[in-house]
Design an enzyme around this catalytic site. Structure first.
Site, PDB file in Angstrom:
ATOM      1  N   ASP A 123      -2.981  -8.427   1.242  1.00  0.00           N
ATOM      2  CA  ASP A 123      -2.046  -9.296   0.533  1.00  0.00           C
ATOM      3  C   ASP A 123      -0.906  -9.735   1.444  1.00  0.00           C
ATOM      4  O   ASP A 123      -0.094 -10.576   1.077  1.00  0.00           O
ATOM      5  CB  ASP A 123      -1.528  -8.638  -0.749  1.00  0.00           C
ATOM      6  CG  ASP A 123      -0.839  -7.302  -0.517  1.00  0.00           C
ATOM      7  OD1 ASP A 123      -0.656  -6.912   0.652  1.00  0.00           O
ATOM      8  OD2 ASP A 123      -0.501  -6.634  -1.516  1.00  0.00           O
ATOM      9  N   SER A 124      -0.868  -9.195   2.668  1.00  0.00           N
ATOM     10  CA  SER A 124       0.062  -9.690   3.682  1.00  0.00           C
ATOM     11  C   SER A 124      -0.233 -11.155   4.013  1.00  0.00           C
ATOM     12  O   SER A 124       0.619 -11.854   4.579  1.00  0.00           O
ATOM     13  CB  SER A 124      -0.030  -8.844   4.958  1.00  0.00           C
ATOM     14  OG  SER A 124      -1.379  -8.660   5.348  1.00  0.00           O
ATOM     15  N   ASP A 168      -7.453  -6.127  -0.603  1.00  0.00           N
ATOM     16  CA  ASP A 168      -6.293  -5.665  -1.358  1.00  0.00           C
ATOM     17  C   ASP A 168      -6.345  -6.188  -2.791  1.00  0.00           C
ATOM     18  O   ASP A 168      -6.702  -7.360  -3.025  1.00  0.00           O
ATOM     19  CB  ASP A 168      -5.006  -6.171  -0.713  1.00  0.00           C
ATOM     20  CG  ASP A 168      -4.399  -5.185   0.266  1.00  0.00           C
ATOM     21  OD1 ASP A 168      -4.711  -3.986   0.192  1.00  0.00           O
ATOM     22  OD2 ASP A 168      -3.593  -5.634   1.117  1.00  0.00           O
ATOM     23  N   GLU A 215      -2.321   0.129  -4.025  1.00  0.00           N
ATOM     24  CA  GLU A 215      -1.120   0.840  -3.597  1.00  0.00           C
ATOM     25  C   GLU A 215      -0.614   1.777  -4.679  1.00  0.00           C
ATOM     26  O   GLU A 215      -0.748   1.512  -5.866  1.00  0.00           O
ATOM     27  CB  GLU A 215      -0.007  -0.160  -3.252  1.00  0.00           C
ATOM     28  CG  GLU A 215      -0.289  -1.034  -2.052  1.00  0.00           C
ATOM     29  CD  GLU A 215       0.887  -1.947  -1.705  1.00  0.00           C
ATOM     30  OE1 GLU A 215       1.975  -1.792  -2.326  1.00  0.00           O
ATOM     31  OE2 GLU A 215       0.731  -2.798  -0.819  1.00  0.00           O
ATOM     32  N   GLU A 259       1.472   4.357   5.346  1.00  0.00           N
ATOM     33  CA  GLU A 259       2.285   3.375   6.054  1.00  0.00           C
ATOM     34  C   GLU A 259       3.723   3.837   6.225  1.00  0.00           C
ATOM     35  O   GLU A 259       4.354   4.324   5.281  1.00  0.00           O
ATOM     36  CB  GLU A 259       2.270   2.033   5.308  1.00  0.00           C
ATOM     37  CG  GLU A 259       3.096   0.957   5.994  1.00  0.00           C
ATOM     38  CD  GLU A 259       2.923  -0.425   5.381  1.00  0.00           C
ATOM     39  OE1 GLU A 259       3.601  -1.369   5.846  1.00  0.00           O
ATOM     40  OE2 GLU A 259       2.107  -0.572   4.446  1.00  0.00           O
ATOM     41  N   LYS A 318      -8.537  -1.966  -2.084  1.00  0.00           N
ATOM     42  CA  LYS A 318      -7.406  -1.092  -1.759  1.00  0.00           C
ATOM     43  C   LYS A 318      -6.314  -1.291  -2.793  1.00  0.00           C
ATOM     44  O   LYS A 318      -6.001  -2.425  -3.167  1.00  0.00           O
ATOM     45  CB  LYS A 318      -6.867  -1.386  -0.360  1.00  0.00           C
ATOM     46  CG  LYS A 318      -5.701  -0.458   0.050  1.00  0.00           C
ATOM     47  CD  LYS A 318      -5.394  -0.567   1.520  1.00  0.00           C
ATOM     48  CE  LYS A 318      -4.661  -1.827   1.889  1.00  0.00           C
ATOM     49  NZ  LYS A 318      -3.283  -1.883   1.308  1.00  0.00           N
TER      50      LYS A 318
END
Length: 284
Positions: free
Chosen positions: A47-48, A86, A118, A186, A116
């Site tokens: 999502d970056s 993501d 978070e 991270e 993925k």
């Protein structure tokens, strides 16, 4: 020689053999081909991409449909690495059912082989369990979680106090217990990650977390495409962004100087063809 397809089993074998796993992001066909040709193990459609490709101010701005568009482009480029996607902010928060439906879309529409997610609060752990129960492999993500960075005090390192380091350790263990097959940690001190890894059975992929079972970086950061000062954990392996600007500047200069296109850059025509067109124009 074609490399063998990277599977979950292959990733486990790499971790067991203490061979570091290489993960890099990609967001379109070109960056996917770069990752494929470079021989990485995992390609993450992160999502970056909200920031480095779409120009949004943060990762929470990207929509599910936008993420799927990026993922489908990468899928067309990637064959050997495992394709990991993501789950964007807003696509899993409402319920386990929403999280499963979102994950299924990534599998069906973009060919994702894992997703993925978070965080490690009770709701996030429930999402991990539900997605795994649906038969879709999950990678967890703890430490600095950009989607909820505001609640963590901004984009800053985590686990720097004893209390916070223990929180990260608990989160990591909880994500593993929920069924994740791997974990991204991270922006956590390397010594803290070293201790956490001793308690985990799943591979740890680090980003700003020191030595781990593997590493991940944003492709645009490591290639020097993104502007500005990168995070402290980023090493720039090239200056592609500067080279791109220099190339376009050279092109613009030659166009303005009328040195491009040169004879080598045009299609030739026989004198007869040119004469025929000249006679036609003159006869108008």
């Amino acid at each position: 020689m074609t490399s063998p397809k990277v599977t979950l089993r292959r990733l486990r074998e790499l971790a067991d053999a203490e061979t570091p796993i290489v993960m890099v992001t990609a967001y379109d066909f070109v960056s996917g081909r770069v990752a494929e040709r470079a021989g990485v193990d995992i390609v993450l459609v992160g999502d970056s991409g909200a920031q480095v490709v779409l120009g949004y101010p943060d990762t929470t701005s990207i929509t599910l449909d936008e993420m799927l568009t990026l993922a489908k482009a990468v899928r067309r480029a990637v064959r050997t690495p495992l394709l990991l996607c993501d789950l964007p902010f807003g696509s899993t928060e409402l319920s386990d059912e929403q999280a499963v439906a979102t994950s299924v879309r990534f599998v069906h529409e973009a060919g994702a082989e894992a997703v993925k997610i978070e965080g490690a609060n009770p709701a996030r752990l429930s999402r991990v369990r539900a997605i795994v129960d649906a038969g879709i492999p999950v990678v967890g993500h703890v430490g600095l979680t950009p989607q909820t960075a505001t609640a963590l005090g901004g984009l800053r390192a985590q686990g720097r106090t004893a209390e916070d380091a223990i929180r990260v350790a608990r989160d990591a263990l909880a994500v593993q217990a929920a069924g994740a097959f791997a974990l991204v940690i991270e922006a956590v001190p390397a010594d803290v990650v070293h201790e956490i890894r001793r308690a985990l059975d799943i591979p740890v992929i680090g980003i700003g977390a020191g030595a781990a079972d593997g590493q991940v970086l944003v492709q645009h950061d490591l290639l020097g495409i993104t502007e500005g000062r990168p995070p402290v954990f980023v090493k720039r392996y090239a200056a592609v962004g500067d080279a791109m600007v220099e190339g376009v500047e050279a092109y613009a200069r030659e166009v303005r100087e009328s040195t491009f296109p040169a004879p080598d850059h045009v299609y030739p025509a026989s004198p007869e063809v040119a004469a025929a067109v000249r006679d036609f124009i003159d006869g108008l």
